[in-house]
Design a protein around this motif. Structure first.
Motif, PDB file in Angstrom:
ATOM      1  N   LYS A  59      39.108  -2.950  39.352  1.00 38.97           N
ATOM      2  CA  LYS A  59      39.144  -1.502  39.643  1.00 38.97           C
ATOM      3  C   LYS A  59      40.059  -0.788  38.644  1.00 38.97           C
ATOM      4  N   ASP A  60      41.167  -1.448  38.277  1.00 43.12           N
ATOM      5  CA  ASP A  60      42.032  -0.874  37.232  1.00 43.12           C
ATOM      6  C   ASP A  60      41.230  -0.705  35.945  1.00 43.12           C
ATOM      7  N   VAL A  63      38.851   2.327  36.075  1.00 35.41           N
ATOM      8  CA  VAL A  63      39.539   3.618  35.921  1.00 35.41           C
ATOM      9  C   VAL A  63      40.079   3.769  34.486  1.00 35.41           C
ATOM     10  N   PRO A  68      40.911   9.043  32.966  1.00 32.67           N
ATOM     11  CA  PRO A  68      41.030  10.399  33.518  1.00 32.67           C
ATOM     12  C   PRO A  68      41.953  11.257  32.653  1.00 32.67           C
ATOM     13  N   ASP A  79      33.767   9.700  44.244  1.00 36.76           N
ATOM     14  CA  ASP A  79      33.824   8.248  44.442  1.00 36.76           C
ATOM     15  C   ASP A  79      32.846   7.934  45.577  1.00 36.76           C
ATOM     16  N   ILE A  87      39.139   3.465  44.330  1.00 34.86           N
ATOM     17  CA  ILE A  87      38.843   4.088  43.028  1.00 34.86           C
ATOM     18  C   ILE A  87      39.412   5.505  42.989  1.00 34.86           C
ATOM     19  N   ARG A  90      43.223   5.330  42.576  1.00 33.88           N
ATOM     20  CA  ARG A  90      43.638   4.952  41.213  1.00 33.88           C
ATOM     21  C   ARG A  90      43.398   6.087  40.232  1.00 33.88           C
ATOM     22  N   PHE A  91      42.242   6.749  40.385  1.00 29.40           N
ATOM     23  CA  PHE A  91      41.897   7.857  39.488  1.00 29.40           C
ATOM     24  C   PHE A  91      42.952   8.963  39.585  1.00 29.40           C
TER      25      PHE A  91
END
Ligand SMILES: C[S@@+](CC[C@H](N)C(=O)[O-])C[C@H]1O[C@@H](n2cnc3c(N)ncnc32)[C@H](O)[C@@H]1O
Length: 261
Positions: A59-60, A63, A68, A79, A87, A90-91
């Motif tokens: 997931k890291d 992103v 972003p 998402d 997600i 993290r975003f």
């Protein structure tokens, strides 16, 4: 004129895979919803246990690929099938003050956990929550700068409809990103992964969550999902340009990217 089925069996168009079984297409989403309603309370813990924490790194990576913007210029992410909000969270943490997200999921139980988590993380002012089906998103055309779906699209009954919706809600110049389990391309690792999937995960589910069944569905649905290149072709067919993909951990998972040009 549509042709009527000639036997008592449903026509092929009316069925869909639910794990390794074929079920009526219109019943499938209910079965998927039952799976996630039953695992919602333990979803985050089970994700860590089943993947040994790897899902966090994947997931890291997703992103990081999205990158972003760090500025105050408005940048909106949706998402989809966002579940407990990994997600979207993290975003927002990676992006600047202009970044805003909508966490959208068909399942109120998953979304409730996401809402509590993200509000607790102090992100309340920059996130909205929506119950919605990836196949018919409750948003106007050209609403978002980015669309992300992580470990969600294989749960959707009609993948082509979900891809068409992702294209519709993205602005021109907007980006589609998908993280999903895929086909492991490393000899030996693929054998280990098979053993882990079919022998370890259902047992872990039975031990830690009280039932093997939802976890058997999760593993089977991974195997039914198209491999890297056929999925890239589906994304192109939905209208996206500059489609590319990257393997993660030898292809156990893959990230796909496309642009609405
Ligand atoms: C494996 S979870 C992934 C959650 C989160 N994105 C993550 O990476 O941890 C799959 C999610 O897809 C959701 N889902 C299944 N079918 C859906 C659909 N048709 N539309 C929107 N969400 C759906 C489920 O409710 C569940 O929350």
């Amino acid at each position: 004129m549509s042709s009527a089925p000639t036997s008592g069996k449903p026509a092929a168009d009316d069925t869909a895979s639910f794990g390794f079984n074929e079920v009526a297409a219109d019943a499938r989403q209910r079965l998927v919803n039952d799976v996630f309603a039953s695992v919602a309370g333990r979803y985050d813990l089970m994700n860590d246990l089943m993947s040994g924490g790897l899902h966090r790194l994947w997931k890291d990576d997703l992103v990081a690929w999205l990158a972003p913007p760090k500025t105050a210029r408005r940048f909106d992410l949706i998402d989809v099938a966002g579940g407990t909000g990994d997600i979207a969270g993290r975003f927002l943490e990676a992006g600047g003050p202009g970044c805003a997200a909508v966490l959208c999921d068909i399942n109120p139980a998953m979304l409730d956990i996401g809402r509590k988590r993200l509000n607790k993380a102090g992100l309340a002012g920059r996130i909205a929550f929506a119950i919605g089906n990836a196949e018919a998103l409750p948003f106007p055309t050209k609403s978002f700068d980015a669309y992300a779906i992580a470990f969600g699209i294989r749960n959707v009954t009609h993948i082509d409809r979900a891809l068409a919706e992702s294209y519709r809600v993205l602005k021109t110049g907007g980006r589609f990103l998908c993280l999903e389990f895929s086909a492991c391309e490393v000899p030996l690792l693929d054998r280990l992964y098979d053993f882990h999937s079919f022998e370890v995960i259902p047992r872990l589910g039975a031990l830690a969550a009280g039932s093997a069944e939802p976890y058997r569905y999760l593993v089977e649905s991974i195997r039914k999902f198209p491999k890297q290149e056929p999925f890239a072709q589906m994304i192109r067919s939905a209208g996206f340009g500059r489609v590319s993909w990257r393997n993660l951990t030898g292809g156990i998972a893959a990230m796909h990217s496309g642009w609405r040009i």
